[in-house]
Design an enzyme around this catalytic site. Structure first.
Site, short mmCIF file in Angstrom:
data_model
loop_
_atom_site.label_atom_id
_atom_site.label_comp_id
_atom_site.label_asym_id
_atom_site.label_seq_id
_atom_site.Cartn_x
_atom_site.Cartn_y
_atom_site.Cartn_z
N TYR A 173 44.52 31.24 53.14
CA TYR A 173 44.03 32.02 51.99
C TYR A 173 42.50 32.02 51.94
O TYR A 173 41.86 33.07 51.81
CB TYR A 173 44.63 31.42 50.71
CG TYR A 173 44.05 31.95 49.43
CD1 TYR A 173 44.44 33.19 48.94
CD2 TYR A 173 43.13 31.20 48.70
CE1 TYR A 173 43.92 33.68 47.74
CE2 TYR A 173 42.61 31.67 47.50
CZ TYR A 173 43.00 32.91 47.03
OH TYR A 173 42.48 33.39 45.85
N LYS B 184 39.44 34.93 52.27
CA LYS B 184 38.38 35.12 51.27
C LYS B 184 37.00 34.99 51.91
O LYS B 184 36.07 35.71 51.55
CB LYS B 184 38.55 34.11 50.13
CG LYS B 184 39.82 34.32 49.29
CD LYS B 184 39.87 35.69 48.64
CE LYS B 184 40.83 35.78 47.47
NZ LYS B 184 40.90 37.14 46.90
P1 NDP Z 1 47.60 37.08 38.94
O1 NDP Z 1 48.74 36.53 39.73
O2 NDP Z 1 47.45 36.69 37.53
O3 NDP Z 1 47.61 38.69 39.00
C1 NDP Z 1 47.72 39.32 40.24
C2 NDP Z 1 47.55 40.82 40.08
O4 NDP Z 1 47.51 41.39 41.39
C3 NDP Z 1 48.70 41.48 39.35
O5 NDP Z 1 48.20 42.58 38.64
C4 NDP Z 1 49.63 41.91 40.48
O6 NDP Z 1 50.38 43.07 40.18
C5 NDP Z 1 48.62 42.28 41.55
N1 NDP Z 1 49.16 42.10 42.91
C6 NDP Z 1 49.67 40.98 43.47
N2 NDP Z 1 50.07 41.23 44.73
C7 NDP Z 1 49.79 42.54 44.96
C8 NDP Z 1 49.98 43.41 46.05
N3 NDP Z 1 50.55 43.01 47.20
N4 NDP Z 1 49.58 44.70 45.93
C9 NDP Z 1 49.02 45.13 44.79
N5 NDP Z 1 48.83 44.38 43.71
C10 NDP Z 1 49.22 43.09 43.80
O7 NDP Z 1 46.31 36.66 39.81
P2 NDP Z 1 44.78 36.53 39.35
O8 NDP Z 1 44.47 37.53 38.35
O9 NDP Z 1 44.50 35.12 39.07
O10 NDP Z 1 44.05 36.86 40.74
C11 NDP Z 1 43.31 38.05 40.94
C12 NDP Z 1 42.41 37.89 42.14
O11 NDP Z 1 41.54 36.76 41.94
C13 NDP Z 1 43.15 37.62 43.45
O12 NDP Z 1 42.49 38.31 44.51
C14 NDP Z 1 42.99 36.12 43.66
O13 NDP Z 1 43.05 35.76 45.02
C15 NDP Z 1 41.61 35.91 43.06
N6 NDP Z 1 41.33 34.54 42.63
C16 NDP Z 1 42.05 33.95 41.61
C17 NDP Z 1 41.76 32.67 41.21
C18 NDP Z 1 42.52 31.98 40.12
O14 NDP Z 1 42.41 30.74 40.02
N7 NDP Z 1 43.28 32.66 39.29
C19 NDP Z 1 40.68 31.89 41.87
C20 NDP Z 1 39.97 32.61 42.87
C21 NDP Z 1 40.28 33.89 43.24
P3 NDP Z 1 51.89 43.06 39.53
O15 NDP Z 1 51.93 42.00 38.48
O16 NDP Z 1 52.00 44.45 38.95
O17 NDP Z 1 52.86 42.85 40.63
#
Ligand code: NDP
Length: 255
Positions: free
Chosen positions: A160, A164
């Site tokens: 992962y 990134k």
């Molecule tokens: P969540 O799991 O809360 O939300 C994920 C979102 O991404 C949802 O809207 C989901 O859509 C969508 N999603 C997931 N997989 C796919 C896919 N294959 N195609 C399109 N949409 C997808 O995650 P976060 O909001 O926490 O994370 C958002 C970003 O931040 C990510 O890139 C993550 O790697 C990054 N990040 C998060 C951290 C954390 O601690 N939370 C730390 C560092 C980075 P749906 O629900 O409609 O399926």
């Protein structure tokens, strides 16, 4: 009639978590939003309603960021939505946020897990942005999403975090090559934030929550508001000279 100065942002993965929060923070600042969801259609519709309640316009589109073959049709949908809802051909801000993670040690990570992470994070960000380029205004802005894990290491995130790290390098190349069009490209790198990400462990597991809190300068785990607010601030007027940068939003995690 749409005011010609109205900015439109496209945010991937904004049905929940950080993308949702960013969408609402931008709407509070007067920005209209095209948001995407993968499986959470009804959550995405809720976000649309919340943005509309703030007096802005919003449209939700389905997108699987792991399926690059669908990006051509997706770009066509964005073009149609821009014409129908905004009577415009282009939008202003792209926030590449959608994604998920999994935890596996370097020794145990399978090729399937690795491929899935490449497709979602690195390939998805690369080729979706490439397909959307003609729809982004000259002078527009792109925010890519990395992670604190690309700077510091925690066991279980080799694949992962490597994706990134790739996004951070890609951001600098995009900034260089899109600079002549006046498009700023930056990376936001959240620390651990209380969302559904990773099964919601940072939010729901008291031991994990306390441990992460002990690693931040502020002594707590990050909240979606911390990241949505930072992205909205980065995209606000006055930040037009920042490009090619990595901005960590982690409350000073593992300094
Ligand atoms: P969540 O799991 O809360 O939300 C994920 C979102 O991404 C949802 O809207 C989901 O859509 C969508 N999603 C997931 N997989 C796919 C896919 N294959 N195609 C399109 N949409 C997808 O995650 P976060 O909001 O926490 O994370 C958002 C970003 O931040 C990510 O890139 C993550 O790697 C990054 N990040 C998060 C951290 C954390 O601690 N939370 C730390 C560092 C980075 P749906 O629900 O409609 O399926």
């Amino acid at each position: 009639m749409i005011e010609s100065s109205t900015k439109v942002a496209l945010i991937t993965g904004a049905s929940r978590g950080l993308g949702r929060n960013t969408a609402l923070k931008l709407a509070e600042k007067g920005v209209d939003v095209i948001l995407t969801y993968k499986s959470g259609e009804s959550s995405a519709r809720d976000v649309v309603r919340q943005i509309e309640a703030l007096g802005r316009r919003a449209v939700a589109l389905q997108l699987d960021i792991a399926n690059s073959k669908s990006f051509g049709a997706f770009a066509e949908s964005v073009k149609n939505v821009l014409a129908d809802t905004w009577q415009q051909t282009q939008f202003d801000y792209l926030v590449n946020n959608a994604g998920s993670g999994n935890q596996a040690s370097f020794a145990d990570t399978t090729e399937d897990q690795f491929d899935q992470l490449v497709n979602i994070h690195l390939k998805g960000t690369f080729f979706l942005t490439q397909k959307l380029l003609p729809l982004i205004k000259d002078g527009g802005r792109i925010v890519n999403t990395s992670s604190g894990l690309a700077r510091f290491t925690l066991p279980g995130y080799a694949a992962y975090a490597a994706m990134k790290g790739g996004i951070e390098v890609l951001t600098r190349y995009m900034a260089k090559e899109l600079g002549p069009r006046g498009i700023a490209v930056n990376t936001i790198a959240p620390g651990a934030i209380e969302t559904d990400f990773g099964g919601g462990a940072a939010r729901d597991n008291p031991q994990v929550n306390a441990h992460i809190a002990s690693l931040t300068a502020f002594g707590r785990v990050g909240l979606p508001d911390d990241v949505g607010g930072a992205v909205a601030a980065l995209l606000s007027d006055g930040n037009n000279w920042i490009t090619g940068q990595r901005i960590e939003v982690s409350g000073g995690m593992m300094l």
